[in-house]
Design a protein around this motif. Structure first.
Motif, PDB file in Angstrom:
ATOM      1  N   ALA A  12      10.942  44.296 119.560  1.00  0.00           N
ATOM      2  CA  ALA A  12      12.019  44.295 120.557  1.00  0.00           C
ATOM      3  C   ALA A  12      11.652  43.865 121.835  1.00  0.00           C
ATOM      4  N   THR A  13      12.588  43.275 122.541  1.00  0.00           N
ATOM      5  CA  THR A  13      12.666  42.847 123.965  1.00  0.00           C
ATOM      6  C   THR A  13      13.664  43.773 124.841  1.00  0.00           C
ATOM      7  N   SER A  14      12.995  43.964 125.882  1.00  0.00           N
ATOM      8  CA  SER A  14      13.795  44.943 126.902  1.00  0.00           C
ATOM      9  C   SER A  14      13.926  44.387 128.231  1.00  0.00           C
ATOM     10  N   LEU A  15      15.109  43.769 128.754  1.00  0.00           N
ATOM     11  CA  LEU A  15      15.147  43.096 130.013  1.00  0.00           C
ATOM     12  C   LEU A  15      15.423  44.122 131.120  1.00  0.00           C
ATOM     13  N   THR A  16      14.809  44.075 132.150  1.00  0.00           N
ATOM     14  CA  THR A  16      15.206  44.883 133.346  1.00  0.00           C
ATOM     15  C   THR A  16      16.602  45.078 133.564  1.00  0.00           C
ATOM     16  N   THR A  17      17.328  43.874 133.402  1.00  0.00           N
ATOM     17  CA  THR A  17      18.758  43.827 133.706  1.00  0.00           C
ATOM     18  C   THR A  17      19.556  44.718 132.615  1.00  0.00           C
ATOM     19  N   VAL A  18      19.240  44.905 131.519  1.00  0.00           N
ATOM     20  CA  VAL A  18      19.905  45.506 130.535  1.00  0.00           C
ATOM     21  C   VAL A  18      19.338  47.065 130.563  1.00  0.00           C
ATOM     22  N   ASP A  19      18.064  47.162 129.931  1.00  0.00           N
ATOM     23  CA  ASP A  19      17.535  48.398 129.792  1.00  0.00           C
ATOM     24  C   ASP A  19      17.438  49.394 131.258  1.00  0.00           C
ATOM     25  N   GLY A  20      16.505  48.649 132.095  1.00  0.00           N
ATOM     26  CA  GLY A  20      15.728  49.244 133.206  1.00  0.00           C
ATOM     27  C   GLY A  20      15.342  50.801 133.114  1.00  0.00           C
TER      28      GLY A  20
ATOM     29  N   LEU B 138      17.069  34.050 127.037  1.00  0.00           N
ATOM     30  CA  LEU B 138      16.683  35.409 127.380  1.00  0.00           C
ATOM     31  C   LEU B 138      17.571  36.537 127.257  1.00  0.00           C
ATOM     32  N   PHE B 139      17.531  37.267 126.322  1.00  0.00           N
ATOM     33  CA  PHE B 139      18.648  38.368 126.121  1.00  0.00           C
ATOM     34  C   PHE B 139      17.925  39.478 125.277  1.00  0.00           C
ATOM     35  N   ASP B 140      18.504  40.661 125.322  1.00  0.00           N
ATOM     36  CA  ASP B 140      17.947  41.990 124.517  1.00  0.00           C
ATOM     37  C   ASP B 140      18.315  41.618 123.072  1.00  0.00           C
ATOM     38  N   PHE B 141      17.236  41.972 122.336  1.00  0.00           N
ATOM     39  CA  PHE B 141      17.303  41.923 120.923  1.00  0.00           C
ATOM     40  C   PHE B 141      16.258  42.676 120.238  1.00  0.00           C
ATOM     41  N   VAL B 142      16.581  43.097 118.912  1.00  0.00           N
ATOM     42  CA  VAL B 142      15.608  43.926 118.352  1.00  0.00           C
ATOM     43  C   VAL B 142      15.482  43.498 116.893  1.00  0.00           C
ATOM     44  N   LEU B 143      14.291  43.066 116.340  1.00  0.00           N
ATOM     45  CA  LEU B 143      14.220  42.746 114.962  1.00  0.00           C
ATOM     46  C   LEU B 143      13.950  43.986 114.004  1.00  0.00           C
ATOM     47  N   PHE B 144      14.760  44.143 113.100  1.00  0.00           N
ATOM     48  CA  PHE B 144      14.236  45.261 112.077  1.00  0.00           C
ATOM     49  C   PHE B 144      13.738  44.671 110.763  1.00  0.00           C
ATOM     50  N   ASP B 145      12.508  44.998 110.244  1.00  0.00           N
ATOM     51  CA  ASP B 145      12.022  44.382 109.177  1.00  0.00           C
ATOM     52  C   ASP B 145      12.236  42.907 109.142  1.00  0.00           C
ATOM     53  N   GLY B 146      12.315  42.218 110.001  1.00  0.00           N
ATOM     54  CA  GLY B 146      12.590  40.591 110.065  1.00  0.00           C
ATOM     55  C   GLY B 146      13.642  40.244 109.376  1.00  0.00           C
TER      56      GLY B 146
ATOM     57  N   ARG C 247      19.457  32.535 111.598  1.00  0.00           N
ATOM     58  CA  ARG C 247      19.536  33.089 113.053  1.00  0.00           C
ATOM     59  C   ARG C 247      18.375  34.274 113.452  1.00  0.00           C
ATOM     60  N   VAL C 248      17.982  35.004 112.422  1.00  0.00           N
ATOM     61  CA  VAL C 248      17.136  36.079 112.306  1.00  0.00           C
ATOM     62  C   VAL C 248      15.690  35.340 112.425  1.00  0.00           C
ATOM     63  N   GLU C 249      15.554  34.135 111.613  1.00  0.00           N
ATOM     64  CA  GLU C 249      14.395  33.464 111.958  1.00  0.00           C
ATOM     65  C   GLU C 249      14.104  32.845 113.311  1.00  0.00           C
ATOM     66  N   GLU C 250      15.106  32.192 113.695  1.00  0.00           N
ATOM     67  CA  GLU C 250      15.060  31.925 115.234  1.00  0.00           C
ATOM     68  C   GLU C 250      14.506  32.958 116.071  1.00  0.00           C
ATOM     69  N   ARG C 251      15.417  34.231 115.951  1.00  0.00           N
ATOM     70  CA  ARG C 251      14.808  35.485 116.761  1.00  0.00           C
ATOM     71  C   ARG C 251      13.407  35.689 116.471  1.00  0.00           C
ATOM     72  N   GLY C 252      12.853  35.587 115.272  1.00  0.00           N
ATOM     73  CA  GLY C 252      11.499  35.885 115.150  1.00  0.00           C
ATOM     74  C   GLY C 252      10.522  34.957 115.815  1.00  0.00           C
ATOM     75  N   GLU C 253      11.098  33.709 115.945  1.00  0.00           N
ATOM     76  CA  GLU C 253      10.259  32.702 116.491  1.00  0.00           C
ATOM     77  C   GLU C 253      10.081  32.855 118.066  1.00  0.00           C
ATOM     78  N   ARG C 254      11.297  33.303 118.449  1.00  0.00           N
ATOM     79  CA  ARG C 254      11.570  33.542 119.916  1.00  0.00           C
ATOM     80  C   ARG C 254      10.579  34.768 120.362  1.00  0.00           C
ATOM     81  N   PHE C 255      10.619  35.550 119.658  1.00  0.00           N
ATOM     82  CA  PHE C 255       9.821  36.965 119.986  1.00  0.00           C
ATOM     83  C   PHE C 255       8.335  36.431 119.860  1.00  0.00           C
ATOM     84  N   ARG C 256       7.861  35.709 118.884  1.00  0.00           N
ATOM     85  CA  ARG C 256       6.536  35.448 118.918  1.00  0.00           C
ATOM     86  C   ARG C 256       6.119  34.427 120.181  1.00  0.00           C
ATOM     87  N   GLU C 257       7.090  33.707 120.739  1.00  0.00           N
ATOM     88  CA  GLU C 257       6.963  32.835 121.840  1.00  0.00           C
ATOM     89  C   GLU C 257       6.709  33.705 123.026  1.00  0.00           C
TER      90      GLU C 257
END
Length: 313
Positions: free
Chosen positions: A175-183, A256-264, A295-305
């Motif tokens: 998961a990613t958590s941006l300050t602008t979204v979650d805070g 950059l945006f909030d996303f959560v990958l579940f089980d890939g 799209r899910v694979e792209e999110r996985g690569e982005r998270f690893r980055e």
């Protein structure tokens, strides 16, 4: 009605008899004019009159027989249409229950859905009927979108998808958590606390959870508020890293945006509005569940980055 029908039948018989008598009388008169034997004249008149009566009954019989045949044909068509409709219904029901048996979703759950929906009877308020109809339509569309492996969209901020996915995951959650979204405010809300509880349960089940806190805007509560959030996650077994965008000059910021990958396999994504001012955080415009593999694979690569660029806590 019965008296009227009996009267009409009696009048029809009288009419036929009168026609037969008139026909016999005409035949008797014609034979008399021809100076025939009186016995022969009477015999011919009776024969002609009787024939006229029989002919009338035969004509009526044929007419009624034709009506009966037409009625039988129509009735047979109606029966056939009714039988075909019933067989189609039975076939659809058999096909539906066959699909339920083959579905990966628990059969008992689907059966309960059908069974419980039938409990909303005519005695229930009309509002309950309309609410049930709307919810079934929404659930049907949601299941269709999941089955199509594309994406599902929820207008506004979702809570049910997020919690259900967290409770259902059995592999990993990134998961990613941006300050602008979650805070800091999000994690002190009812949803935030329930989300933390769901993550604690997932960790206890053996699910590996990684979260990147992305500092894209100064937190109103200061560093102390962020440290509290980090500790909350670390204490329940979540691997936490922090990404300060002010120090990550070479990082792509357009995605950059909030996303959560579940089980890939499912990406939970949040879209927010623009900032109005420093004191008014943006609202969540919609929430998406992305299932398309590319799209899910792209999110996985982005998270690893992002994970490689972030710093451990």
């Amino acid at each position: 009605m019965r008296a009227d029908g009996a009267g009409r039948r009696l009048s029809e018989v009288v009419r036929k008899v009168v026609i037969a008598l008139v026909t016999g009388g005409v035949a008797f008169a014609l034979t008399n004019l021809a100076d025939k034997d009186p016995i022969l004249s009477i015999t011919l008149s009776v024969l002609v009159g009787g024939s006229a009566l029989v002919v009338q009954f035969l004509v009526e019989f044929e007419s009624r027989l034709r009506e009966v045949q037409v009625g039988q044909v129509d009735q047979a068509k109606q029966i056939r249409a009714c039988v075909d409709e019933r067989f189609r219904a039975i076939s659809e029901a058999t096909e539906l229950f066959g699909a339920i048996e083959e579905s990966a979703v628990q059969t008992e759950l689907l059966s309960q859905l059908v069974r419980h929906s039938t409990r909303i009877g005519t005695e229930s308020p009309g509002l309950a009927h309309r609410l049930a109809q709307r919810e079934l339509e929404r659930m049907s569309e949601f299941l269709k979108e999941l089955g199509d492996n594309t994406e599902a969209i929820y207008d506004g901020e979702d809570r049910d998808w997020l919690l259900s996915l967290t409770y259902s995951a059995d592999g990993g959650i990134d998961a990613t958590s941006l300050t602008t979204v979650d805070g800091g405010g999000m994690w002190s809300t009812d949803l935030g606390q329930r989300y933390l509880d769901a993550q604690r349960d997932a960790v206890q089940r053996g699910v590996k959870i990684r979260r990147i806190f992305i500092q894209d805007r100064p937190e109103p509560g200061g560093q102390a508020a962020l440290d509290k959030i980090y500790r909350q996650h670390a204490d329940i077994g979540v691997e936490v890293r922090v990404l300060d965008l002010s120090n990550a000059t070479d990082l792509r910021r357009t995605s950059l945006f909030d996303f959560v990958l579940f089980d890939g396999v499912i990406s939970y994504e949040v879209t927010t509005s623009s900032w109005i001012d420093e004191n008014t955080p943006p609202i969540v415009v919609n929430t998406r569940l992305v299932l398309r593999p590319s799209r899910v694979e792209e999110r996985g690569e982005r998270f690893r980055e992002l994970w490689d660029a972030a710093q451990p806590r």
